[in-house]
Motif scaffolding. Structure first.
Motif: not given
Length: 389
Positions: A330-343, A355-360
């Motif tokens: 399924q593609p996103t439906s409505g605003p979504a936050l994408f994230n990933k950690t790394g160590s 993406p919908e807020e154009r912030i990162g």
């Protein structure tokens, strides 16, 4: 004439000051609201967790802001900059996922195919019941977080997968695993007639406009490569391992990682097939508790509470098997936050975007400090940006 010169000089001074405020650390005394929020969220972490250096990069509607703290090395005392190279650990998995969707966009692989299609030595084994999509979403059937200690080369890696016994059928459970997504990267490189390093450094990074990102940092760039620090404050860098490049091997800068985040926020600005590749990593395939697992990136409905983000990035989510509910891509439906950690042993990283807020936001540190602290700080900044958007 003298008054004109004085006016011009004053104007240049103001311009220079503004440039300094946009990238400098807290010592510059930046008065803008974003700088205050970032400083309040991240600066206390340096002393709380004994972090030598930290780089934070924020994008707001295509405008970049860089904030740097501390040093690249306690020995040299050189200051962190937006171009300092950090190990990004498992945040590398987002590049492995992008490499796979890129190969699929070129028609070189299908995520619905099985490992034996691209590595005949695995045909007929238990791992061959999984698809490449299962490998990329950690749903192959219970692959562990790490290879056993006695798997130290490519031949032993192949034997391990040939003999592996699953705990569940493909698609039933998610168990976060370096061997799982590592094998996806390895198969992708085979299908592209390339080494994984050659594929990522030679094709992915250039097409994404990343100029100081590496799997193997060249000698000419070692001076800009930060030293990480382990729990005993000893300087360290990542050790080699089987499928390390594919699972946790990328080294990058805050400036490059912010460009990557911006490409994910607005992939329409990329040329095909890279546009299709980036968009392909945003598709959700399995719901795992309140998190949706995609390829590399993990997503949540936005706005999202910090407790929900912490649960999705918890130790239980990283170390335990969790039931996975298929979402049929399924593609996103409505605003979504994408994230990933790394160590890695000496570094910690985090990236998140809406993406919908154009912030990162991107955070890179030369200390592996608690994931919860990284997420809490980044969430505070994103919340502020969302309110003001």
């Amino acid at each position: 004439m003298r008054s004109i010169i004085r006016a011009a000089t004053a104007l240049l001074s103001v311009v220079g000051l503004l440039c300094t405020l946009s990238i400098a650390g807290p010592a510059a005394g930046r008065p803008d609201a974003l700088a205050v929020v970032v400083d309040e969220a991240f600066e206390p972490l340096l002393s709380r967790y004994d972090i030598p250096g930290l780089a934070v990069a924020v994008t707001v509607d295509g405008r970049q802001h860089h904030f740097t703290y501390g040093v690249v090395s306690r020995e040299s005392g050189a200051s962190v900059t937006p171009e300092t190279i950090f190990e990004i650990g498992s945040l590398s998995k987002t590049f492995t996922a992008t490499a796979a969707t890129y190969a699929q966009a070129l028609g070189r692989i299908s995520l619905n195919e099985h490992p034996g299609t691209y590595m005949p030595e695995l045909a007929g084994s238990a791992i061959d019941r999984a698809t490449l999509l299962n490998l990329g979403t950690y749903t192959a059937g219970g692959l562990p977080l790490q290879f056993p200690d006695d798997v130290t080369d490519q031949t032993q890696m192949q034997t391990y997968f040939q003999r592996w016994t699953p705990d569940a059928a493909p698609g039933e459970q998610r168990r976060y695993s370096n061997p799982s997504i590592g094998l996806l990267g390895h198969l992708t490189a085979l299908a592209m007639n390339s080494s994984f390093t050659g594929l990522v450094e030679g094709q992915l990074f250039p097409e994404l406009g990343l100029t100081r990102s590496y799997i193997e940092v060249p000698e000419s760039q070692m001076g800009g490569y930060a030293w990480g620090y382990d729990a005993d404050n000893r300087p360290t860098r990542v050790s080699p391992g089987v499928l390390d490049a594919e699972a946790y091997g990328v080294k990058s800068t805050a400036a490059d990682m912010l460009r990557f985040v911006e490409a994910n926020i607005a992939p329409a600005g990329l040329e095909a097939p890279m546009r299709d590749a980036v968009e392909g990593t945003h598709v959700g395939y399995f719901k795992v508790a309140d998190m949706v697992q995609g390829l590399g990136w993990e997503r949540y409905p936005f706005p999202v509470g910090v407790d929900q983000l912490l649960a999705g990035n918890s130790t239980d989510m990283a170390l335990q098997s969790n039931p996975a509910v298929p979402l049929t891509g399924q593609p996103t439906s409505g605003p979504a936050l994408f994230n990933k950690t790394g160590s890695t042993n000496g570094f910690g990283a985090y990236a998140a975007f809406v993406p919908e807020e154009r912030i990162g936001i991107v955070m890179l540190a030369n200390k592996n400090f608690p994931v919860a602290a990284r997420i809490t700080a980044a969430h505070a900044v994103l919340q502020k940006l969302s309110v003001e958007a």
